[in-house]
Design a protein around this motif. Structure first.
Motif, PDB file in Angstrom:
ATOM      1  N   ARG A 163      33.658  35.393  33.109  1.00  0.00           N
ATOM      2  CA  ARG A 163      33.825  35.551  31.907  1.00  0.00           C
ATOM      3  C   ARG A 163      35.066  36.464  31.426  1.00  0.00           C
ATOM      4  NH1 ARG A 163      28.348  34.474  31.671  1.00  0.00           N
ATOM      5  NH2 ARG A 163      27.491  36.192  32.695  1.00  0.00           N
ATOM      6  N   ARG A 164      35.191  37.503  32.383  1.00  0.00           N
ATOM      7  CA  ARG A 164      36.314  38.335  32.420  1.00  0.00           C
ATOM      8  C   ARG A 164      37.582  37.805  32.465  1.00  0.00           C
ATOM      9  NH1 ARG A 164      39.592  40.274  35.642  1.00  0.00           N
ATOM     10  NH2 ARG A 164      38.432  39.603  37.738  1.00  0.00           N
ATOM     11  N   GLN A 165      37.744  36.600  33.138  1.00  0.00           N
ATOM     12  CA  GLN A 165      38.943  35.900  33.537  1.00  0.00           C
ATOM     13  C   GLN A 165      39.263  35.053  32.319  1.00  0.00           C
ATOM     14  OE1 GLN A 165      39.242  33.656  37.295  1.00  0.00           O
ATOM     15  NE2 GLN A 165      37.980  35.588  38.362  1.00  0.00           N
ATOM     16  N   VAL A 166      38.133  34.510  31.734  1.00  0.00           N
ATOM     17  CA  VAL A 166      38.295  33.812  30.507  1.00  0.00           C
ATOM     18  C   VAL A 166      39.003  34.559  29.354  1.00  0.00           C
ATOM     19  CG1 VAL A 166      36.957  32.454  28.782  1.00  0.00           C
ATOM     20  CG2 VAL A 166      36.856  31.941  31.072  1.00  0.00           C
ATOM     21  N   ALA A 167      38.234  36.027  29.128  1.00  0.00           N
ATOM     22  CA  ALA A 167      38.625  36.749  28.044  1.00  0.00           C
ATOM     23  C   ALA A 167      40.219  37.047  28.243  1.00  0.00           C
ATOM     24  CB  ALA A 167      37.764  38.045  28.033  1.00  0.00           C
ATOM     25  N   GLU A 168      40.591  37.496  29.524  1.00  0.00           N
ATOM     26  CA  GLU A 168      42.065  38.023  29.808  1.00  0.00           C
ATOM     27  C   GLU A 168      42.813  36.663  29.559  1.00  0.00           C
ATOM     28  OE1 GLU A 168      42.356  39.020  34.061  1.00  0.00           O
ATOM     29  OE2 GLU A 168      40.975  40.801  33.500  1.00  0.00           O
ATOM     30  N   HIS A 169      42.536  35.479  29.848  1.00  0.00           N
ATOM     31  CA  HIS A 169      43.321  34.539  29.610  1.00  0.00           C
ATOM     32  C   HIS A 169      43.622  34.260  28.060  1.00  0.00           C
ATOM     33  CE1 HIS A 169      45.167  30.476  30.114  1.00  0.00           C
ATOM     34  NE2 HIS A 169      44.437  30.056  29.072  1.00  0.00           N
ATOM     35  N   GLU A 170      42.427  34.129  27.328  1.00  0.00           N
ATOM     36  CA  GLU A 170      42.527  34.322  25.927  1.00  0.00           C
ATOM     37  C   GLU A 170      43.152  35.202  25.189  1.00  0.00           C
ATOM     38  OE1 GLU A 170      38.472  33.845  24.883  1.00  0.00           O
ATOM     39  OE2 GLU A 170      38.249  31.478  25.580  1.00  0.00           O
ATOM     40  N   ALA A 171      43.140  36.326  25.880  1.00  0.00           N
ATOM     41  CA  ALA A 171      43.975  37.487  25.329  1.00  0.00           C
ATOM     42  C   ALA A 171      45.304  37.120  25.518  1.00  0.00           C
ATOM     43  CB  ALA A 171      43.452  38.867  25.964  1.00  0.00           C
ATOM     44  N   GLN A 172      45.695  36.741  26.579  1.00  0.00           N
ATOM     45  CA  GLN A 172      47.020  36.663  27.002  1.00  0.00           C
ATOM     46  C   GLN A 172      47.895  35.463  25.936  1.00  0.00           C
ATOM     47  OE1 GLN A 172      47.184  35.644  31.224  1.00  0.00           O
ATOM     48  NE2 GLN A 172      47.331  37.773  31.760  1.00  0.00           N
ATOM     49  N   HIS A 173      46.756  34.287  25.790  1.00  0.00           N
ATOM     50  CA  HIS A 173      47.112  33.306  25.252  1.00  0.00           C
ATOM     51  C   HIS A 173      47.363  33.833  23.598  1.00  0.00           C
ATOM     52  CE1 HIS A 173      47.366  28.979  24.277  1.00  0.00           C
ATOM     53  NE2 HIS A 173      46.550  29.064  23.273  1.00  0.00           N
ATOM     54  N   ASP A 174      46.479  34.372  23.120  1.00  0.00           N
ATOM     55  CA  ASP A 174      46.532  34.805  21.659  1.00  0.00           C
ATOM     56  C   ASP A 174      47.780  35.842  21.638  1.00  0.00           C
ATOM     57  OD1 ASP A 174      44.210  33.788  21.198  1.00  0.00           O
ATOM     58  OD2 ASP A 174      42.984  35.453  21.224  1.00  0.00           O
ATOM     59  N   HIS A 175      48.112  36.690  22.562  1.00  0.00           N
ATOM     60  CA  HIS A 175      49.095  37.550  22.305  1.00  0.00           C
ATOM     61  C   HIS A 175      50.623  36.971  22.394  1.00  0.00           C
ATOM     62  CE1 HIS A 175      51.346  41.249  22.568  1.00  0.00           C
ATOM     63  NE2 HIS A 175      52.187  40.447  23.658  1.00  0.00           N
ATOM     64  N   SER A 176      50.527  35.547  23.010  1.00  0.00           N
ATOM     65  CA  SER A 176      51.793  34.965  23.081  1.00  0.00           C
ATOM     66  C   SER A 176      52.056  34.267  21.716  1.00  0.00           C
ATOM     67  CB  SER A 176      51.747  34.046  24.305  1.00  0.00           C
ATOM     68  OG  SER A 176      50.845  32.860  23.979  1.00  0.00           O
ATOM     69  N   HIS A 177      50.874  34.024  21.006  1.00  0.00           N
ATOM     70  CA  HIS A 177      51.274  33.425  19.737  1.00  0.00           C
ATOM     71  C   HIS A 177      51.370  34.410  18.322  1.00  0.00           C
ATOM     72  CE1 HIS A 177      50.891  29.470  21.187  1.00  0.00           C
ATOM     73  NE2 HIS A 177      49.850  29.605  21.776  1.00  0.00           N
ATOM     74  N   ALA A 178      51.380  35.643  18.748  1.00  0.00           N
ATOM     75  CA  ALA A 178      51.356  36.679  17.789  1.00  0.00           C
ATOM     76  C   ALA A 178      52.758  36.689  17.372  1.00  0.00           C
ATOM     77  CB  ALA A 178      50.866  37.987  18.447  1.00  0.00           C
TER      78      ALA A 178
END
Length: 127
Positions: A112-127
């Motif tokens: 779950r931590r890895q998924v959250a990190e991946h999603e945070a990175q993915h969200d950040h790249s589209h900001a």
């Protein structure tokens, strides 16, 4: 536990449950699917704590398309609502057992931590 049949209406609620959920995408005309069916069925009896589900891609064409199923059999493995494995091909019994063992041994807090990190990175790249 006997296998359950999933439809577009029951798919999400089934995979989002706690624990291990294995989903076999198949069709009656598919010879490798027919060879994999008894392996999947036996495994469902060996692992009564897991949910073993089947999706008939002929009856559920829209669901299969939405999930990107392009060849069958395709096996998806979810644990606690997180997709851990998705691949086409009929697995031999030993390989299926190994896959289930790996999924059961995973530290889901770490996943779950890895998924959250991946999603945070993915969200950040589209900001």
């Amino acid at each position: 536990m006997p296998t359950v049949t999933l439809t577009a209406e029951t798919f999400e609620s089934t995979i989002e449950g706690e624990g291990l959920v294995l989903v076999d995408f198949w069709a009656a005309w598919c010879a490798p699917c027919r060879r994999f069916a008894p392996v999947f069925e036996q495994s469902s009896q060996d692992h009564p704590d897991a949910v073993f589900a089947k999706v008939d891609t002929e009856a559920e064409q829209e669901l299969a398309a939405r999930l990107g199923i392009t060849s069958i059999p395709t096996l998806m493995v979810f644990r606690d609502g997180i997709l851990l494995y998705a691949d086409a091909g009929a697995l031999p019994a030993a390989a299926l057992e190994d896959l289930i063992g790996q999924a059961e041994r995973l530290d889901m807090d770490d996943v779950r931590r890895q998924v959250a990190e991946h999603e945070a990175q993915h969200d950040h790249s589209h900001a």
